[in-house]
Scaffold this motif. Structure first.
Motif, mmCIF file in Angstrom:
data_model
loop_
_atom_site.group_PDB
_atom_site.id
_atom_site.type_symbol
_atom_site.label_atom_id
_atom_site.label_comp_id
_atom_site.label_asym_id
_atom_site.label_seq_id
_atom_site.Cartn_x
_atom_site.Cartn_y
_atom_site.Cartn_z
ATOM 1 N N ILE A 162 9.366 -2.275 7.029
ATOM 2 C CA ILE A 162 9.632 -1.031 7.758
ATOM 3 C C ILE A 162 10.070 0.077 6.799
ATOM 4 O O ILE A 162 9.547 1.201 6.850
ATOM 5 C CB ILE A 162 10.706 -1.269 8.842
ATOM 6 N N SER B 272 7.164 0.970 4.311
ATOM 7 C CA SER B 272 6.029 1.571 5.029
ATOM 8 C C SER B 272 6.326 3.026 5.353
ATOM 9 O O SER B 272 5.457 3.897 5.197
ATOM 10 C CB SER B 272 5.741 0.796 6.314
ATOM 11 N N LEU B 273 7.534 3.297 5.819
ATOM 12 C CA LEU B 273 7.917 4.676 6.115
ATOM 13 C C LEU B 273 7.883 5.534 4.849
ATOM 14 O O LEU B 273 7.398 6.676 4.869
ATOM 15 C CB LEU B 273 9.311 4.711 6.739
ATOM 16 N N ILE C 35 5.267 8.735 4.254
ATOM 17 C CA ILE C 35 5.760 10.061 3.880
ATOM 18 C C ILE C 35 5.141 10.523 2.557
ATOM 19 O O ILE C 35 4.654 11.652 2.436
ATOM 20 C CB ILE C 35 7.296 10.055 3.789
ATOM 21 N N SER D 144 1.201 11.055 2.937
ATOM 22 C CA SER D 144 0.686 11.837 4.072
ATOM 23 C C SER D 144 -0.232 12.977 3.630
ATOM 24 O O SER D 144 -1.273 13.214 4.284
ATOM 25 C CB SER D 144 1.839 12.357 4.932
ATOM 26 N N LEU E 255 3.939 -1.004 9.463
ATOM 27 C CA LEU E 255 5.082 -0.448 10.186
ATOM 28 C C LEU E 255 5.202 -1.058 11.569
ATOM 29 O O LEU E 255 6.312 -1.380 12.022
ATOM 30 C CB LEU E 255 4.929 1.075 10.295
#
Length: 511
Positions: free
Chosen positions: A322, A325-326, A330, A333, A415
């Motif tokens: 988690i 992945s975040l 970011i 992107s 995620l």
């Protein structure tokens, strides 16, 4: 809702299917009773190890909160001893949990029967206060603390611990009734050995083992269709399919160790499953040292295989996925947005491509990728692997495949949980090498599915990525994947994750 009990379900109809029947995709087909049992056990359970671990954390919090509340309302936060009280409350709470651990207060019998362990809990709590008092005395600071607060914390803290234990015991009974907390076991091998094993397990007090059924390759003349009230649900090939549907925790092989050839033959078929495999030792005359065994109650077992990345390891890995992945979403992107625009401008069709691949325990999952082929020529089954100069690949597609940008949407898979960030790369369900499915090329291929597949993996950073055009390549991938599974750690995951961008600079096999 009460949990399904195969012992009472059509025991006289142990098998209602022609032996050797297969599904359309060639896998062994389960009989109606076996499929019914498997579906009843498809719901996840709570591991006793996890419950015990959570109880440690809760019991750390209860005396801590009690001590803090009494401090705030009686002593007040404005005292100059603020940090002294804070350290004492924290140290007392931690010491309480440590003493309870040493007195076996977090074992399942203790959680189910709080009154029987009340003396041990009182001993641990009193020992905590004795240690705090002695420490304060020798440091010559005990006189500065409120004696009323100290005594009130002792009484209120113990009362809170007792109430907590009673509430947990009630929850444990409810979870035991509805099957929320249990270890599900399948007996491998029938006959007299299986019957003695089942009777021994059922006689254990506070037993959390639920026997789901029996599987045996022998016919009904040598292995009865019902043993100790449990039906024989199928043969060993069908057991592998059964374990794909049911959430099984343990396979217990009930054969004697003297049947070495048969035991080895069974293990060679079963080790691909993500479960604990135990060899029953209750009826063997040969005895090893006590540390060689694990136990179900007092029934000895030899540990053959353990499920990889289980219990708290799985929690740590999920948190790892988690968080990173975040971070990946970011950071990348802007790249993903630019890629989506380029794909739209280059060719007609959707930006994303969805493909069915093998996931954990051989389940089919849907993996996201940026579309790299012309929409009308996409191959969701990956039956025809992409080759160098493949005309199906678009101009943008060649670039994003070579740089692995097409894989970036899989951060969202990781995620939401269908993939892990690091693990064996998921292959398409119909992927082939020389017109043979991968599982037909590599013996034990499905063992790589004992853990959740990953966005990147040990095989990929060691050069085994891209086209699989030879049997050797899929064998090497599987070899590296199995090494990863057997040697997993969070540090290993972090190493692979950090090395991935560097190793991806080698684009020789990516097209």
């Amino acid at each position: 809702m009460n949990q399904f009990d195969p012992k009472r379900y059509y025991a006289s109809k142990a098998r209602e299917q022609t032996p050797g029947a297969q599904t359309e995709d060639g896998r062994p087909a389960l009989g109606p009773v076996a499929r019914q049992v498997a579906q009843q056990y498809s719901r996840e359970t709570m591991s006793p190890v996890m419950v015990s671990g959570v109880m440690r954390l809760v019991e750390l919090a209860v005396p801590l909160i009690t001590g803090v509340l009494l401090y705030i309302f009686y002593v007040g936060v404005s005292t100059h001893l603020f940090w002294h009280y804070t350290i004492v409350i924290l140290a007392g709470s931690v010491l309480m949990v440590i003493l309870c651990e040493f007195t076996d207060c977090y074992q399942m019998p203790a959680l189910r029967n709080p009154t029987g362990y009340l003396g041990r809990i009182l001993f641990a709590w009193s020992g905590t206060f004795a240690a705090l008092s002695l420490t304060g005395f020798f440091l010559k600071i005990s006189g500065e603390f409120s004696r009323f607060w100290f005594g009130a914390w002792y009484v209120a803290g113990f009362a809170a611990l007792v109430v907590l234990r009673i509430v947990v015991a009630q929850l444990m009974r409810r979870w035991a009734r509805n099957g929320t907390i249990e270890r599900r076991a399948v007996i491998v091998g029938g006959g007299t050995n299986a019957e003695h094993l089942i009777r021994s397990i059922e006689q254990q007090p506070y037993n959390d083992i639920r026997i789901c059924g029996i599987f045996d390759d022998r016919d009904n003349r040598r292995s009865p269709p019902v043993v100790a009230g449990y039906p024989k649900l199928g043969n060993i090939a069908e057991l592998v399919e059964f374990a794909r549907i049911a959430r099984i925790d343990m396979l217990i092989v009930s054969l004697p160790m003297s049947a070495e050839a048969r035991v080895l033959s069974l293990l060679s078929k079963l080790w691909v499953l993500p479960v604990d495999i135990r060899l029953s030792a209750h009826s063997n005359h040969l005895r090893f040292r006590p540390r060689a065994y694990s136990y179900i109650g007092s029934v000895p077992m030899l540990d053959i295989f353990d499920r990889p990345i289980n219990d708290w390891d799985s929690v740590a890995k999920r948190l790892f996925d988690i968080v990173f992945s975040l971070i990946g979403i970011i950071l990348f992107s802007p790249v993903m947005l630019a890629t989506a625009i380029a794909i739209k401008l280059d060719s007609k069709g959707p930006v994303l491509f969805r493909q069915k691949r093998h996931g954990f325990n051989n389940e089919a999952i849907e993996v996201l990728k940026f579309r790299s082929m012309y929409a009308e020529q996409c191959d969701p089954t990956a039956k025809n692997a992409v080759t160098r100069g493949d005309p199906r690949v678009t101009r943008v597609g060649r670039f994003i495949r070579k740089t692995s940008i097409d894989e970036l949407p899989q951060f969202f898979n990781a995620l939401f949980g269908s993939l892990s960030l690091v693990g064996p790369r998921p292959h398409a369900v119909a992927a082939q090498a020389h017109n043979m499915l991968y599982e037909e090329v590599v013996d034990g291929y499905f063992a790589r599915h004992r853990v959740k597949p990953g966005v990147t993996g040990w095989a990929q950073i060691n050069g085994w990525r891209g086209e699989v055009d030879t049997d050797e390549k899929i064998r090497k991938r599987t070899e590296y994947d199995l090494y990863y599974i057997e040697n997993w750690s969070l540090w290993f995951d972090l190493k692979i994750l950090l090395l991935t961008p560097i190793r991806l600079m080698n684009t020789e096999n990516a097209y």
